[in-house]
Write a protein that holds these residues in place. Structure first.
Motif, PDB file in Angstrom:
ATOM      1  N   MET A   1       0.828  -1.208   0.000  1.00 17.41           N
ATOM      2  CA  MET A   1       0.000   0.000   0.000  1.00 17.41           C
ATOM      3  C   MET A   1       0.863   1.259   0.000  1.00 17.41           C
ATOM      4  O   MET A   1       0.550   2.239  -0.692  1.00 17.41           O
ATOM      5  CB  MET A   1      -0.928   0.005   1.216  1.00 17.41           C
ATOM      6  CG  MET A   1      -2.091  -0.961   1.131  1.00 17.41           C
ATOM      7  SD  MET A   1      -3.321  -0.639   2.412  1.00 17.41           S
ATOM      8  CE  MET A   1      -3.972   0.944   1.869  1.00 17.41           C
ATOM      9  N   ILE A   2       1.918   1.231   0.767  1.00 18.64           N
ATOM     10  CA  ILE A   2       2.815   2.391   0.817  1.00 18.64           C
ATOM     11  C   ILE A   2       3.414   2.664  -0.560  1.00 18.64           C
ATOM     12  O   ILE A   2       3.411   3.806  -1.054  1.00 18.64           O
ATOM     13  CB  ILE A   2       3.934   2.158   1.850  1.00 18.64           C
ATOM     14  CG1 ILE A   2       3.339   2.084   3.265  1.00 18.64           C
ATOM     15  CG2 ILE A   2       4.981   3.267   1.775  1.00 18.64           C
ATOM     16  CD1 ILE A   2       4.326   1.620   4.315  1.00 18.64           C
ATOM     17  N   VAL A   3       3.882   1.613  -1.208  1.00 15.90           N
ATOM     18  CA  VAL A   3       4.535   1.787  -2.515  1.00 15.90           C
ATOM     19  C   VAL A   3       3.532   2.181  -3.580  1.00 15.90           C
ATOM     20  O   VAL A   3       3.809   3.075  -4.403  1.00 15.90           O
ATOM     21  CB  VAL A   3       5.295   0.502  -2.913  1.00 15.90           C
ATOM     22  CG1 VAL A   3       5.922   0.668  -4.291  1.00 15.90           C
ATOM     23  CG2 VAL A   3       6.367   0.177  -1.888  1.00 15.90           C
ATOM     24  N   TRP A   4       2.330   1.561  -3.595  1.00 18.93           N
ATOM     25  CA  TRP A   4       1.395   1.929  -4.661  1.00 18.93           C
ATOM     26  C   TRP A   4       0.899   3.368  -4.471  1.00 18.93           C
ATOM     27  O   TRP A   4       0.627   4.062  -5.457  1.00 18.93           O
ATOM     28  CB  TRP A   4       0.268   0.928  -4.803  1.00 18.93           C
ATOM     29  CG  TRP A   4      -1.065   1.249  -4.168  1.00 18.93           C
ATOM     30  CD1 TRP A   4      -1.791   2.411  -4.253  1.00 18.93           C
ATOM     31  CD2 TRP A   4      -1.866   0.360  -3.380  1.00 18.93           C
ATOM     32  NE1 TRP A   4      -2.970   2.295  -3.557  1.00 18.93           N
ATOM     33  CE2 TRP A   4      -3.043   1.053  -3.026  1.00 18.93           C
ATOM     34  CE3 TRP A   4      -1.711  -0.963  -2.972  1.00 18.93           C
ATOM     35  CZ2 TRP A   4      -4.050   0.472  -2.248  1.00 18.93           C
ATOM     36  CZ3 TRP A   4      -2.718  -1.533  -2.215  1.00 18.93           C
ATOM     37  CH2 TRP A   4      -3.864  -0.829  -1.854  1.00 18.93           C
ATOM     38  N   GLY A   5       0.803   3.834  -3.233  1.00 19.83           N
ATOM     39  CA  GLY A   5       0.415   5.224  -3.021  1.00 19.83           C
ATOM     40  C   GLY A   5       1.438   6.183  -3.601  1.00 19.83           C
ATOM     41  O   GLY A   5       1.092   7.192  -4.232  1.00 19.83           O
ATOM     42  N   LEU A   6       2.716   5.857  -3.420  1.00 23.46           N
ATOM     43  CA  LEU A   6       3.782   6.713  -3.964  1.00 23.46           C
ATOM     44  C   LEU A   6       3.797   6.676  -5.487  1.00 23.46           C
ATOM     45  O   LEU A   6       3.987   7.706  -6.148  1.00 23.46           O
ATOM     46  CB  LEU A   6       5.130   6.253  -3.404  1.00 23.46           C
ATOM     47  CG  LEU A   6       5.300   6.407  -1.875  1.00 23.46           C
ATOM     48  CD1 LEU A   6       6.638   5.823  -1.435  1.00 23.46           C
ATOM     49  CD2 LEU A   6       5.181   7.866  -1.464  1.00 23.46           C
ATOM     50  N   VAL A   7       3.582   5.478  -6.065  1.00 20.50           N
ATOM     51  CA  VAL A   7       3.570   5.367  -7.531  1.00 20.50           C
ATOM     52  C   VAL A   7       2.369   6.098  -8.109  1.00 20.50           C
ATOM     53  O   VAL A   7       2.473   6.787  -9.139  1.00 20.50           O
ATOM     54  CB  VAL A   7       3.566   3.882  -7.954  1.00 20.50           C
ATOM     55  CG1 VAL A   7       3.340   3.765  -9.461  1.00 20.50           C
ATOM     56  CG2 VAL A   7       4.876   3.219  -7.569  1.00 20.50           C
ATOM     57  N   SER A   8       1.213   5.966  -7.446  1.00 21.33           N
ATOM     58  CA  SER A   8       0.021   6.658  -7.936  1.00 21.33           C
ATOM     59  C   SER A   8       0.233   8.166  -7.939  1.00 21.33           C
ATOM     60  O   SER A   8      -0.106   8.854  -8.910  1.00 21.33           O
ATOM     61  CB  SER A   8      -1.182   6.297  -7.057  1.00 21.33           C
ATOM     62  OG  SER A   8      -2.349   6.933  -7.531  1.00 21.33           O
ATOM     63  N   SER A   9       0.823   8.693  -6.862  1.00 18.17           N
ATOM     64  CA  SER A   9       1.106  10.127  -6.810  1.00 18.17           C
ATOM     65  C   SER A   9       2.115  10.529  -7.885  1.00 18.17           C
ATOM     66  O   SER A   9       2.028  11.624  -8.459  1.00 18.17           O
ATOM     67  CB  SER A   9       1.647  10.513  -5.434  1.00 18.17           C
ATOM     68  OG  SER A   9       0.634  10.430  -4.448  1.00 18.17           O
ATOM     69  N   ALA A  10       3.068   9.641  -8.189  1.00 19.42           N
ATOM     70  CA  ALA A  10       4.100   9.945  -9.180  1.00 19.42           C
ATOM     71  C   ALA A  10       3.532  10.070 -10.588  1.00 19.42           C
ATOM     72  O   ALA A  10       4.207  10.620 -11.478  1.00 19.42           O
ATOM     73  CB  ALA A  10       5.186   8.870  -9.158  1.00 19.42           C
ATOM     74  N   THR A  11       2.288   9.607 -10.807  1.00 15.86           N
ATOM     75  CA  THR A  11       1.673   9.737 -12.129  1.00 15.86           C
ATOM     76  C   THR A  11       1.500  11.200 -12.499  1.00 15.86           C
ATOM     77  O   THR A  11       1.314  11.527 -13.675  1.00 15.86           O
ATOM     78  CB  THR A  11       0.319   9.003 -12.160  1.00 15.86           C
ATOM     79  OG1 THR A  11       0.485   7.678 -11.650  1.00 15.86           O
ATOM     80  CG2 THR A  11      -0.230   8.885 -13.581  1.00 15.86           C
ATOM     81  N   MET A  12       1.569  12.095 -11.534  1.00 13.96           N
ATOM     82  CA  MET A  12       1.491  13.529 -11.815  1.00 13.96           C
ATOM     83  C   MET A  12       2.641  13.988 -12.712  1.00 13.96           C
ATOM     84  O   MET A  12       2.542  15.022 -13.381  1.00 13.96           O
ATOM     85  CB  MET A  12       1.515  14.322 -10.507  1.00 13.96           C
ATOM     86  CG  MET A  12       2.822  14.219  -9.745  1.00 13.96           C
ATOM     87  SD  MET A  12       2.812  15.122  -8.164  1.00 13.96           S
ATOM     88  CE  MET A  12       2.852  16.806  -8.730  1.00 13.96           C
TER      89      MET A  12
END
Length: 453
Positions: A107-118
């Protein structure tokens, strides 16, 4: 005079003992439900929101990146290629490491990757980040379904899974207005486009909740300190009875190889593929459907989305509960798929009045959500041990390829015709295919009707 074992004098005592055991078991299951389901529910809301917020980002991101409908649909769907490739290994890792050490970190990693889509300024980078997000998220949903089988017997499983999975509908109901508000109100703040703010603000909560999961989740009843010794024994006995029932009915498979050898697993893959095609049609394209027929304002699109998603959440919980109460799976699932097929077809008819269009969309979402709530009680009732870990993950992996096919195919169709009936026909047909597969795969299946004694 001593009563014989069969004499009426012993029946009230036996009935009283049985009732006490039943009450104690229900009390423990209620305690487990309140401990696990609200938290897992929140996790799944964040998971689903992080994968479908691209549907709102599309309202401007597609133009900024210069992508056609097919290109953007590919970007939406490529998430599921990563999901497909890594889901089975991820579920086996959960079984080996435990939920706490697996669900929290991903969950921690997917949250960071999702934010990185910016930072996706080109189609290629957008594709790469979506693929990576799917790879990481692949361990979450099938892992939670497997995790729930450690705590709940199958007489409670459909209702429990439907409570957990109603997060799909509520992510749409509550996430859509939030996404619409970001897209309509925060554009160009701090030099970022509205879709960049969308990915940033909706990815951070997943990482924060993942940190909480590291200490909140227990790997199973034996390690749950919030259960006392008697409660752990009651739950352990219930799950032992569950396993004995599977063996007695002859439908239990235990090894990884058994999962892939079972014809029913492959039928279930086909069923879930059809369900997922429909689910991500509404998940990815609902903002566009509402924009076409109701309003073009992103904030109002989000508000209107509450209606079909809220209706779907109610249908999902009711259908799962009713399926558990009656012990019937086959016709609950088939009927839900037929309802979805009919109303998805109606949703593609051009020129429908806005109010009627939203009502049609609500019934389509209700059918899809109800089918999801009932579906997972079938494979989880059939598989045990490593076969459950591999089988659930494989069904979800193959089924979720529909999450790639749906946006890709719909995007291709939209590039070649403006008639909304054609993509609706495709998705409706997928539901009919899934309904037919249910009838074939459960024709002689003991788990299509559960023995509740």
């Amino acid at each position: 005079m001593t009563n014989s074992p069969d004499s009426p004098g012993t029946l009230p005592a036996n009935a009283e003992i049985t009732a006490e055991l039943g009450n104690a078991r229900r009390a423990v299951l209620r305690k487990v439900t309140w401990r696990l389901i609200p938290f897992l529910f929140l996790c799944y809301i964040l998971s689903y929101l992080d994968r479908v917020n691209v549907s709102f980002a599309k309202l401007q991101m597609q133009h900024d990146l210069g992508m056609t409908e097919k290109m953007y649909g590919t970007g939406m769907g490529i998430f599921f290629i990563g999901y497909f490739l890594w889901e089975v290994p991820s579920n086996l890792m959960l079984q080996k490491l435990g939920a706490r050490r697996w669900i929290g970190p991903i969950m921690i990693v997917w949250g960071l990757v999702s934010s990185a889509t910016m930072f996706a300024k080109t189609p290629a980078l957008f594709y790469s980040l979506r693929f990576l997000l799917g790879t990481i998220e692949s361990g979450f949903f099938p892992g939670v379904v497997l995790y729930l089988t450690f705590w709940f017997p199958r007489t409670h499983l459909a209702k429990t899974i439907s409570m957990f999975m109603s997060a799909i509908a509520l992510a749409g109901a509550f996430g859509s207005p939030f996404s619409g508000w970001i897209m309509g109100r925060i554009g160009n703040t701090g030099g970022l486009a509205n879709w960049q703010w969308l990915f940033l603000l909706e990815g951070i909560p997943s990482a924060l909740v993942g940190m909480v999961a590291l200490w909140y989740l227990d790997d199973g009843p034996k390690s749950a300190k919030w259960l006392d010794e008697d409660e752990r024994k009651i739950l352990s006995d219930a799950m032992a009875e569950e396993e004995a029932l599977k063996r007695a009915q002859g439908d239990s498979r235990h090894s990884i190889a058994d999962a892939f050898k079972s014809p029913k697993v492959w039928w279930f893959c086909l069923v879930y593929f059809g369900v997922v095609v429909a689910n991500y049609f509404v998940g990815f394209w609902m903002p566009e459907i509402i924009k076409r027929g109701v309003t073009a304002d992103p904030w109002q699109i989000g508000l209107v989305s509450i209606i079909p998603w809220g209706f779907g959440a109610c249908a999902m919980i009711w259908c799962g509960h009713h399926s558990d109460v009656t012990g019937e799976r086959r016709w609950h699932l088939t009927t839900a798929l037929l309802v979805a097929a009919f109303f998805l077809l109606l949703s593609g008819i051009p020129g429908v009045p806005p109010v009627l269009g939203i009502a049609v969309l609500a019934f389509a979402v209700a059918g899809i959500m109800a089918s999801i709530s009932t579906f997972w009680s079938l494979p989880t009732a059939m598989l045990s041990g490593s076969a459950a870990a591999a089988g659930v993950a494989w069904i979800n992996s193959v089924g979720n390829l529909g999450g790639f096919v749906s946006p890709y195919a719909v995007g291709w169709i939209r590039d070649h015709t403006s008639n909304p009936l054609y993509p609706a026909l495709l998705v409706s047909a997928s539901c009919l295919m899934a309904a037919a597969a249910v009838l074939v795969s459960t024709r002689e299946a003991p788990n299509a009707k559960i023995n509740r004694t």
